[in-house]
Design an enzyme around this catalytic site. Structure first.
Site, short mmCIF file in Angstrom:
data_model
loop_
_atom_site.label_atom_id
_atom_site.label_comp_id
_atom_site.label_asym_id
_atom_site.label_seq_id
_atom_site.Cartn_x
_atom_site.Cartn_y
_atom_site.Cartn_z
N CYS A 1 0.78 -1.32 -0.01
CA CYS A 1 -0.03 0.10 0.03
C CYS A 1 0.92 1.25 0.07
O CYS A 1 0.67 2.13 -0.85
CB CYS A 1 -1.16 -0.09 1.37
N CYS B 1 -6.61 -3.22 7.11
CA CYS B 1 -7.86 -2.96 6.90
C CYS B 1 -9.06 -3.59 6.24
O CYS B 1 -10.12 -3.32 6.36
CB CYS B 1 -7.86 -1.45 6.29
#
Lengths: 359, 375
Positions: free
Chosen positions: A100, A196
Site C-alpha cells: 500500500c 484494513c
C-alpha cells in the site's frame, strides 16, 4: 507554509497534526478511504474503519483545521487487495501495508499535496528524517519498540525532502502524554493491529475472496515422506511452527510452501535455516546502493536485523542477492527485506526466494 | 464563504425561522392529546397542512402526509404502494437513492422491479416507461428534476401516457429539487403522489411531505402510534411543520423572481467560466432547473477541485457523497453513459433563493482562478 497531514484517526497522526500547527503551519487533514465492504461503506473493524475516520474528523474539528476523506478504493483494490490473494496462491506471504505504501498511499498523498497547494506531507509514522551535506537520510524512530522505518524503506530523496514525521523524536508514551495534554480524543486509543481489508483473520478473508485457496493437500517432510494433510496452503507461512497438524518428537517448521502441488514441506530448525535470499524491486533511499556491501537486513517488521552482504544480481534487472553472515531462519517470500546501517535505512525490496549454499 | 450547494440544503428563509420560533419555545406540545397545549400544536400542524395542500393544489388537506423529509416521503410512496397492492415498481436509473433503494428493497421482498435507462442528457423516454409497465406494476416513480444535474424529466408526458395505457398504475414524482423553481402542483405534474422536502426550499431540515391523492392505498413504512391517519407514525415535528408551511408559501410566491434572477445568475456564472477555462455543461441543450450548474472541467478531478474551492471560500459539491464524506462514482453519470474518468470530473454548483447576480460573478472568478491552476 501549508502541511497536508495524513490522519488515520489514531493518536500518532492526531499529535502529528497538532505539532505542525504549533510549528506555525497551516494544516489540512486527510484520510484515505482505501477499502469498503460489500455494502460500499468503510469497514467497521480492523484499521481504517469508519470509526477511525470519524475520530480523525473530530480531532481535525478540535484543532480547527479542514478535513477531507479522499477516495482511493479503486487504486487500493487494484494495487493491494487483488495481488494479496494472488501472492498467497503463489505460496508467498505478502505484506499489504508495504505494498500500500509503495503503490498507493505515498503516491496518492504526494499527488494531493501538490494539487491541494500544500508544501509538505506529514504522517504519524514513528521514524525520523535527517539532512546533511550528503542528502536526506531516513532513520529509525527514537522509540525502538514503535519504530516504523521498515515500512518506509521505499521513500527516496525527493519524497524525504517533502515529508515530515513530527512524532519520530518522541516515545509512544510521550505521544500519548502530549495528546492527553492537548485534550485530544484519541489520547488513550489503542494502536490498530489488523489489516484494513481483513476483519480479524486473513485466512477467512482469503477463503471468501478466493475459494480456490481452500484446496486440501499433504504435509510432507523434506525427503518427501507424507506426514499428514491440510485444508489449504494459504494457512501456512514459512517458519510457522504451530498448527501443522502433525506430532513428531522434535519441533518442526514450515520450510517451503508449494501451491502448485498443494504441498506443505516441514523440516527441523536446521532445515529451516538459509544462507541468503534474492530480493527484487529494490530501491535505495540515497538513490544509489551503499559503497560498502555490508549492511544489516530486517526480513520481517518485528525481526532483529541480521548482518549481511548485498550485491546486485548480474542476471536480474534490479534484483539483489543478500548473503547473511550467519544463517537465519528462512524469511517468507513476499515479505520485505530492508537494509540498515545502524540507525539508518538504506533501502529494500521484496524477497523472491531464499538460498542455501551447503545443500 | 460563497455558498453554492443549495441542492444539498438551503439557508432558512426568514419567514420560516420566524414562524418556527414560538414552537421552539412556549408553544411546545404534542398534537396528539386532549388538553389545551396539545390542541394548540394540533391547530398549528393542521393549518400548515391546509396551506401546503393549497400550494400543491390538493383537493383536500388530508392528502398531505407529513414525513421526516424527502427520503421518508419517497420510501412511503414507493414501498407503501408496492406493499399495499402486492405489485411492482418501475422507475428510472437516475432517481435519488431514496427511490432506487426503496425499489431495491421491495425487489428483495419479491416484487418485480424495472429500472428504465435514460438518454445522454439523463432524460427518460415516456414510451420506454409505458412499454415495461405491466399488470403487476403498482407504481411508476419518475423524479421531476434530477438532484445532481438539474435536468428536468418529461414527468407530465409520463403521467399522461400512463393514464392512457395503464390507468390503474400509480404515478409518483420526487419534486424535492424542482419545487423551488417549477410550478409543482397536482394539476401540473399529473401525479398521484408528490414528495417535497422543506430544507431544499428555505425550510428546516428533517421535515417534508408526501402528497397522496385521495383513494390511494398505502401500507405504512413507519409503524407506531398511527399519526397521519396511520400513514406515517411518530410524534409530529411541530416547529418543523410550521416552518415548512411558511417556506412553501414563500417559495411559491418567489418562484417568478427565482426563475429570472437566480437563472440569470447561474447563466452568468456559466458564461464567465466558459470565457476563461475549458468547461462542459451537463444538459446544456435540454431543459434543466435554473438553480443547477452541473459542470465538468476536463483534466480536473472533482475531489481535488472541491477541496481547493473550499480553501478558497466556495462551497460546492460533486454528485453523490457517502456519509464518510468520500466521493463516490455517481450512478446518474453512469446511467447517462458518462465514462468513469469524466464522471470523476463532475462538479455541481447550485444556486438558491438568497443568491444574487453579483455573487455569481465573484464565484466565477474564484472558480476560474482555481481551475486555471489545475487544468
Amino acid at each position: 507554509m501549508k502541511a497536508l497531514v495524513a490522519m488515520s484517526g489514531g493518536v500518532d497522526s492526531s499529535v502529528a497534526a497538532a505539532l505542525m500547527l504549533e510549528a506555525g503551519f497551516e494544516v489540512i487533514g486527510v484520510t484515505l478511504k482505501q477499502w469498503v465492504g460489500p455494502d460500499g461503506e468503510m469497514p467497521t473493524a480492523g484499521c481504517c474503519t469508519v470509526a477511525d475516520a470519524e475520530d480523525a474528523r473530530r480531532v481535525a474539528a478540535q484543532l480547527d483545521v479542514p478535513y477531507y476523506v479522499l477516495d482511493y478504493v479503486d487504486e487500493f483494490t487494484r494495487a493491494v487487495v487483488e495481488p494479496f490473494g494472488d501472492d498467497y496462491l503463489a505460496g508467498r506471504t505478502p505484506n499489504p501495508c508495504i505494498e500500500c505504501n509503495r503503490k498507493v498511499r505515498f503516491s496518492a498523498l504526494f499527488d494531493r499535496m501538490e494539487a491541494l497547494g500544500t508544501d509538505v506531507l506529514v504522517t504519524g509514522h514513528h521514524a525520523r528524517v535527517r539532512r546533511d551535506e550528503t542528502g536526506w537520510h531516513l532513520l529509525r524512530a527514537v522509540d525502538g519498540n514503535k519504530d516504523q522505518s521498515y515500512v518506509l524503506h521505499m521513500l527516496g530523496q525527493v519524497e524525504l525532502s517533502r515529508i515530515r514525521f513530527p512524532i519520530g523524536e518522541m516515545t509512544k508514551t510521550e505521544v500519548r502524554e502530549r495528546a492527553a495534554a492537548l485534550g485530544l480524543r484519541t489520547a488513550a486509543k489503542p494502536d490498530s493491529q489488523d489489516l484494513c481489508f481483513v476483519k480479524s483473520d486473513y485466512r477467512s478473508f482469503l477463503e471468501a475472496a478466493l475459494p480456490e485457496t481452500a484446496r486440501p493437500g499433504t504435509v510432507v517432510a523434506t525427503d518427501g515422506t507424507v506426514l499428514g494433510s491440510h485444508q489449504g496452503t494459504t494457512g501456512f507461512t514459512i517458519g510457522q511452527r504451530k498448527g501443522l497438524g502433525i506430532a513428531l518428537g522434535e519441533p518442526r517448521y514450515v520450510v517451503e510452501v508449494r501451491p502448485a502441488s498443494a504441498e506443505v514441506v516441514v523440516g527441523t530448525h536446521d532445515e529451516l535455516l538459509v544462507d541468503g535470499c534474492m530480493v527484487s524491486g529494490v530501491t535505495f533511499v540515497a538513490g544509489q546502493p551503499p559503497a560498502a556491501g555490508r549492511v544489516e537486513v530486517k526480513v520481517r517488521y518485528r525481526s532483529k536485523p541480521s548482518p549481511a552482504t548485498i550485491e546486485g544480481d548480474p542476471d536480474d534487472r534490479g534484483g539483489w542477492r543478500v548473503t547473511f553472515l550467519r544463517k537465519i531462519p528462512a524469511p517468507a517470500p513476499g515479505q520485505s527485506a530492508v537494509f540498515y546501517d545502524g540507525e539508518e535505512v538504506l533501502g529494500g525490496g521484496i524477497i523472491d526466494d531464499v538460498f542455501r549454499t551447503d545443500g | 464563504m460563497i455558498y453554492l450547494d443549495n441542492a444539498a440544503t438551503t439557508p432558512m428563509r426568514p419567514e420560516a425561522s420566524a414562524a418556527m420560533q414560538p414552537y421552539l419555545g412556549d408553544r411546545f406540545g404534542n398534537p396528539s392529546g386532549i388538553h389545551a397545549v396539545s390542541r394548540r400544536a394540533k391547530d398549528a400542524i393542521e393549518e400548515a397542512r391546509e396551506r401546503i395542500a393549497a400550494a400543491l393544489g390538493a383537493a383536500h388537506p388530508l392528502e398531505i402526509v407529513f414525513t421526516g423529509g424527502g427520503t421518508d416521503a419517497d420510501n412511503l410512496a414507493v414501498v407503501g404502494s408496492a406493499l399495499a397492492s402486492g405489485g411492482g415498481v418501475v422507475t428510472t436509473a437516475v432517481e435519488h437513492d431514496a427511490v432506487l433503494e426503496s425499489a431495491r428493497f421491495v425487489e428483495r421482498l419479491g416484487h418485480p422491479v424495472t429500472i428504465v435507462g435514460v438518454d445522454g442528457d439523463g432524460r427518460v423516454d415516456p414510451a420506454a416507461i409505458v412499454a415495461v409497465v405491466g399488470d403487476d406494476t403498482a407504481v411508476v416513480s419518475v423524479m421531476s428534476a434530477n438532484n445532481e444535474t438539474g435536468v428536468i424529466q418529461p414527468g407530465r408526458e409520463v403521467a399522461d401516457a400512463l393514464a392512457a395505457a395503464a390507468p390503474g398504475v400509480l404515478f409518483h414524482t420526487d419534486a424535492v429539487q424542482a419545487f423551488a423553481s417549477l410550478p409543482v402542483t397536482v394539476e401540473a405534474t399529473g401525479a398521484d403522489m408528490i414528495s417535497v422536502s422543506a430544507h431544499k426550499i428555505g425550510g428546516p431540515q428533517g421535515v417534508g411531505c408526501l402528497y397522496v391523492r385521495d383513494g390511494v392505498e398505502l401500507e405504512p413504512v413507519i409503524h407506531g402510534g398511527g399519526q397521519e391517519l396511520g400513514r406515517r407514525s411518530g410524534t409530529h415535528n411541530v416547529a418543523g411543520i410550521v416552518g415548512f408551511a411558511a417556506a412553501v408559501e414563500a417559495a411559491v410566491a418567489d418562484r417568478g423572481r427565482f426563475r429570472s434572477v437566480v437563472g440569470s445568475a447561474r447563466d452568468r456564472f456559466e458564461s464567465e467560466l466558459a470565457s476563461r477555462v475549458k468547461v462542459d455543461v451537463t444538459g446544456a441543450d435540454t431543459e434543466r432547473l435554473v438553480s443547477h450548474a452541473h459542470l465538468r472541467f476536463p483534466g480536473v478531478r472533482s475531489e481535488t477541485l472541491l477541496i481547493r474551492l473550499d480553501q478558497a471560500g466556495i462551497a460546492a459539491a460533486a454528485g453523490a457523497a457517502c456519509h464518510s464524506g468520500a466521493q463516490l462514482t455517481s450512478h446518474v453519470m453512469e446511467a447517462m453513459g458518462v465514462p468513469p474518468d469524466q464522471g470523476a470530473e463532475a462538479v455541481r454548483f447550485s444556486f438558491g433563493w438568497n443568491d444574487v447576480t453579483a455573487t455569481a460573478g465573484a464565484a466565477a472568478t474564484v472558480v476560474a482562478d482555481v481551475v486555471e491552476t489545475l487544468q
